[in-house]
Write an enzyme that holds these catalytic residues in place. Structure first.
Site, short mmCIF file in Angstrom:
data_model
loop_
_atom_site.label_atom_id
_atom_site.label_comp_id
_atom_site.label_asym_id
_atom_site.label_seq_id
_atom_site.Cartn_x
_atom_site.Cartn_y
_atom_site.Cartn_z
CG ASP A 249 -1.78 1.09 1.38
OD1 ASP A 249 -2.82 1.52 0.55
OD2 ASP A 249 -1.83 1.85 2.14
CG ASP B 22 -4.50 1.15 5.09
OD1 ASP B 22 -5.17 0.80 5.80
OD2 ASP B 22 -4.72 1.69 4.24
CD GLU C 270 -1.27 5.99 3.73
OE1 GLU C 270 -2.09 6.63 2.80
OE2 GLU C 270 -2.00 4.69 3.91
CG HIS D 296 -7.24 5.82 6.34
ND1 HIS D 296 -7.04 5.42 5.15
CD2 HIS D 296 -8.16 6.25 7.64
CE1 HIS D 296 -8.75 5.76 5.54
NE2 HIS D 296 -9.72 5.76 6.43
CG HIS E 164 -1.62 9.77 4.76
ND1 HIS E 164 -0.48 10.99 5.03
CD2 HIS E 164 -1.22 10.46 3.59
CE1 HIS E 164 0.48 11.52 4.41
NE2 HIS E 164 -0.46 11.65 3.58
#
Length: 546
Positions: free
Chosen positions: A352, A500, A354, A495, A403
């Protein structure tokens, strides 16, 4: 191709509508022969057209209601039952969604509740019986984690099955952590290792041991190694156990002492000769001082010359690293074509990102990348990638609110090119998995030319997998999936890239199990089914032939 229940029901009602229209058409044909007056026949045709429109509307409304209150609830119940049977979901089913199906929903809820209860009782019984074994296993892992040498178990094809904490420290570098099922030659020069392995195979004795010297890739260090064939190899021919010890400091110390010894001989001989320019005693004093300094420097470098009774201060102890292993990898096959592979024969990197925003083509950039690895159908707890990234631009407050990554946190972090290159090395050879993968992959694809490497990895998207399992009409957000599949994630990790990634990995494992329960056990089967839902997300596997 097997049609879904909803499609078959739609075709059923379409057949009814066509049948009625056909009957009206036949009636018109017979009426044409009986009605002489053309005006009367035209009126008859207009009535028939209205009847056809009315029939189509009526059948369409009934089909819609049937789809909404029968077909969809049946498929929802089937998906919910598969989730509880195959993915170990304990959450109670919602019977309200199938209230028009009579006792079916209640019966399904009762059945799954009994299954969950029985599974829980069985799990509790097994847990009681295995507590002692788990405690012994934990003690063994603790003891093996930091034994002095690095310990590795490899298959006959030189893929990692076991490594301890010392091996992780010895072989890993920031861009290439040690990972299960990776080739040993991602970390070591292969010449000496292959030669030692070949000697053991030729000897054919489990008692044979070969000692050798090797070097890590892109390094001047030198390791001394010992290798023997694994006696309990799980049926994997040629599997071997290897220990490594870093002898670089020792070789350096030996070289320095050899140089000093040569100097001793040369200067003593020169001083002792007739007409020597140096006094022997002064030469010996100078050489002794050099020796004492050399000895002290070596003691400081090794930090291991302890006298009896000495206690190592706590500050000098290195943190304990865990043992990482999966002995199932000894018997694991590696298909030549990834599409032919069973899902559990593949390694996955679930990741994932951010970012500063949602528009990479307008300058938004990654601020954090995190990933976890799945090997042999299980998440490898000791293998993760978590890296803050300096985006080279301010992080908007609105993004930080989501985040939690601030400008101060990334001030000294690697730049995007270094971060993407390090992630590329971590993900090499694995299937990439992400939630809404096209978004995350776009940030990686944009940097391929600059780092000189391409992300050729196959990609799976948990949004599409969720559509295959639960139907495209359901909600497919990560929050919805974690709730539907009973995946718990601490609120402080939501987040965040790592949180995540972990949640997506747990969701993927449950979806994969449900897919296998539906008969989708090979990668090509899943890819074919996913492409049926191509309208949900961009196809990232266009070059992967099925």
């Amino acid at each position: 191709m097997k049609l879904s229940l909803r499609i078959r029901i739609l075709l059923f009602f379409a057949a009814i509508a066509l049948g009625v229209i056909a009957m009206i058409a036949v009636g018109l044909w017979l009426a044409r022969a009986l009605i002489v007056d053309a005006a009367a026949f035209d009126a008859f045709i207009q009535g028939a057209i209205l009847a056809v429109v009315g029939v189509c509307l009526l059948v369409g409304v009934i089909a819609y209601l049937f789809d909404a209150h029968v077909a969809r609830p049946i498929e929802a119940i089937a998906s919910a039952m598969r989730a509880r049977v195959h993915a170990d979901v304990a959450k109670a089913m919602d019977a309200e969604q199938a209230r028009y199906l009579g006792d079916l929903a209640a019966a399904a809820c009762a059945t799954t509740a009994q299954l969950v209860e029985g599974r829980g009782a069985l799990a509790e019984s097994i847990a009681r019986e295995t507590t002692r074994l788990s405690a012994d296993k934990s003690r063994l892992e603790h003891l093996l984690a930091d034994v002095p040498p690095a310990v590795l178990l490899c298959t006959g094809r030189h893929r990692l099955v076991f490594y301890n904490g010392v091996a992780q420290r010895l072989l890993a570098d920031p861009g290439q952590p040690v990972c299960l099922d990776r080739s040993l030659f991602d970390y070591l020069d292969d010449g000496a290792v292959r030669s030692a392995h070949r000697q053991l195979l030729e000897a054919g004795s489990p008692e044979a041991v070969v000692e050798f010297v090797c070097s890590p890739l892109m390094s001047t260090r030198r390791f001394s190694g010992r290798m023997r064939l694994a006696a309990d190899n799980g049926g994997a021919e040629g599997a071997y156990v290897m220990t490594l010890r870093d002898m670089t400091a020792e070789l350096t110390a030996f070289a320095r002492r050899d140089a000093l010894l040569e100097e001793v001989f040369a200067r003593t001989r020169a001083a002792a000769l007739p007409g020597g320019l140096e006094d022997v005693n002064s030469v010996l004093d100078e050489l002794e001082a050099k020796y004492e300094k050399l000895h002290a420097d070596d003691d400081t470098a090794f930090a291991t010359r302890l006298k009896p009774g000495d206690i190592v201060p706590a500050g000098r102890q290195e943190p304990l690293h865990s043992v990482v292993y999966d002995f199932d990898l000894l018997a694991r096959s590696h298909p030549d074509r990834i599409t032919r592979a069973h899902l559990d024969e593949l390694a996955y990197v679930v990741f994932d990102t951010e970012t500063t925003g949602l528009l990479p083509d307008q300058g938004d950039e990654v601020v954090q990348i995190a990933a976890v690895r799945i090997v042999a159908g299980k998440r490898v707890r000791g293998e993760a990638f978590d890296l803050l990234v300096n985006p080279g631009r301010p992080i908007p407050p609105g993004s930080t609110a989501i985040h939690g990554v601030t400008d101060d946190m990334v001030a000294g972090a690697p730049r995007i090119l270094e971060a993407v290159e390090r992630f590329h090395r971590f993900a090499e050879g694995a299937v990439l998995v992400a939630h809404n993968a096209p978004f995350d992959m776009e940030f990686l694809y944009r940097r391929e030319k600059q780092i000189g490497k391409s992300f050729v990895n196959p990609v799976l998207d948990t949004v599409s997998l969720s559509a295959v399992v639960f139907g495209p009409w359901e909600e497919h957000s990560l929050d919805a999936l974690t709730g539907r599949l009973g995946v718990d994630l601490p609120e402080d990790l939501r987040h965040t890239a790592l949180g995540d990634a972990v949640a997506t990995a747990e969701v993927f494992l449950k979806l994969k199990t449900i897919l296998a329960g539906k008969g989708l056990e090979r990668f090509e089967d899943v890819l074919t089914e996913v492409r049926r839902h191509g309208r949900l997300v961009k196809d990232l596997n266009a070059k992967v032939a099925v």
